[in-house]
Scaffold this active site. Structure first.
Site, PDB file in Angstrom:
ATOM      1  N   SER A 103       0.820  -1.211   0.000  1.00  0.00           N
ATOM      2  CA  SER A 103       0.000   0.000   0.000  1.00  0.00           C
ATOM      3  C   SER A 103       0.854   1.261   0.000  1.00  0.00           C
ATOM      4  CB  SER A 103      -0.861  -0.013   1.265  1.00  0.00           C
ATOM      5  OG  SER A 103      -1.522   1.218   1.414  1.00  0.00           O
ATOM      6  N   TYR A 160      -2.144   0.182   9.996  1.00  0.00           N
ATOM      7  CA  TYR A 160      -2.301  -0.533   8.724  1.00  0.00           C
ATOM      8  C   TYR A 160      -1.040  -0.402   7.867  1.00  0.00           C
ATOM      9  CZ  TYR A 160      -3.690  -1.389   3.928  1.00  0.00           C
ATOM     10  OH  TYR A 160      -3.728  -1.851   2.633  1.00  0.00           O
ATOM     11  N   LYS A 163       1.646  -3.384   6.631  1.00  0.00           N
ATOM     12  CA  LYS A 163       1.992  -3.663   5.232  1.00  0.00           C
ATOM     13  C   LYS A 163       3.507  -3.550   5.005  1.00  0.00           C
ATOM     14  CE  LYS A 163      -1.709  -5.003   3.465  1.00  0.00           C
ATOM     15  NZ  LYS A 163      -1.798  -6.295   2.763  1.00  0.00           N
TER      16      LYS A 163
END
Ligand code: UDP
Length: 328
Positions: free
Chosen positions: A117, A141, A145
């Site tokens: 991402s 998040y 990643k």
């Protein structure tokens, strides 16, 4: 037909990638625990219902289908939620991903395409973002990643498994085939939220932050059609199959739109005014994210062809209309 394993293939981007894989002569085997995905999105190959953290099950599926290539979508993906409730993010996106990688090592998996991402970059120092921009995530998040990328790097170096980490910008839109699209249990993404509001499923759209250092004060993102993302996965797989080395690649258009611009574009495409409320900033949101897409062109030969903003919104609108009619 060559079988490939699509972990998280019952989700939004995973299901569109299964369609692209099938259209390019692969048979996508979906492994999904249906925590976020839906069995009705598994339309293009066999389904194996189970968890990426269940090592015995994963090993059996890999052996049963003779798998050598993995496409890995299985992750929790809500930026804001990840900050307020990080525990499931570390459990699923890091701990269980590692369990999965250990099985890949044991079973001799050769190629691994990873959903990473643009959230791994954090607050950009310069835009457009190139792949060598420093990675300092500002959300749980994004950090999970980045940890996924690092696990792949060290596994590749030590055990030889090759990978491409695809750093998505903002996935949106729906396939023209009309049977797959975005359908999250809890919707947090901007475009579907605006469209659901127009359908009366929400009262208004909250605009998170109007005091960012951007021309209109709202956040800028790079919106990329899910069919373009899906095709990039096939190209990444072909790249590794043809002897390409492990690498990390941005998947974006190179153009950024503000939240207000997206709302205006939806009003134009649908012909309906959007009820808006201006609210506080959301935790974990960098002000501006858009890609430099040069590497995706050079390495993968990938050029988005579906990501005109009006096309994105029209396809998402068609999908939401269809969904709302099905639910009635
Ligand atoms: N956003 C917003 N209202 C919403 C949902 C999102 O203002 O109801 C903003 C969000 O703060 C971000 C942009 O829209 O700046 C895109 O958010 P989204 O959740 O769609 O994707 P993300 O960039 O977090 O992956």
């Amino acid at each position: 037909m060559k079988k490939v394993l699509v972990a998280g293939g019952a989700g939004y981007i995973g299901s569109h990638t299964c369609l692209a894989l099938k259209n390019h002569g692969y048979e996508p085997v979906v492994l999904d625990n249906l925590s976020e995905g839906h069995e009705w999105l598994v339309q293009f190959g066999p389904f194996e219902h189970g968890d990426i953290g269940d090592s015995e099950f994963v090993g059996e599926v890999i052996a049963k289908h003779g798998i050598k290539d993995i496409l890995f979508f299985a992750a929790f993906t809500y930026v804001g939620v990840s900050v307020t409730d990080p525990e499931p993010y570390f459990e699923n996106n890091v701990s269980k991903m590692h369990d999965f990688l250990a099985v890949c090592k044991k079973t001799g998996i050769e190629n691994f395409i990873f959903s990473s991402s643009c959230a791994t970059y954090g607050n950009p120092i310069t835009v457009p973002l190139t792949e060598d921009h420093p990675q300092n995530p500002v959300s749980t998040y994004g950090d999970t990643k980045l940890m996924g990328e690092k696990m792949l790097k060290w596994y590749g170096q030590a055990y030889g498994m090759k990978h491409v980490a695809l750093r998505y910008f903002n996935a949106c839109g729906a396939s023209h085939i009309g049977t797959i699209g975005e359908s999250h249990n809890i919707e947090t993404h901007l475009i579907p939220i605006i469209l659901k509001t127009l359908l009366g499923q929400r009262n208004h759209v909250s605009v998170f932050g109007t005091d960012y250092d951007t021309p209109d004060g709202t956040c800028i993102r790079d919106y990329i059609h899910v069919d373009d993302l899906a095709n990039a996965h096939v190209k990444a797989l072909e790249y590794l199959e043809n002897g390409g080395e492990s690498t990390q690649i941005n998947l974006g258009t190179g153009t950024g739109y503000s939240v207000k611009e997206i709302i205006n574009a939806v009003e134009q495409v649908t012909g309906h005014p959007v009820p808006v409320r201006f609210e506080e900033r959301r935790a974990g949101d960098p002000p501006v994210l858009y890609a430099n897409p040069q590497k995706s062109r050079e390495v993968l030969g990938w050029i988005p062809t579906h990501s005109d903003l009006h096309n994105i919104i029209q396809s998402a609108w068609n999908w939401e209309l269809k969904q709302s009619q099905t639910k009635v």
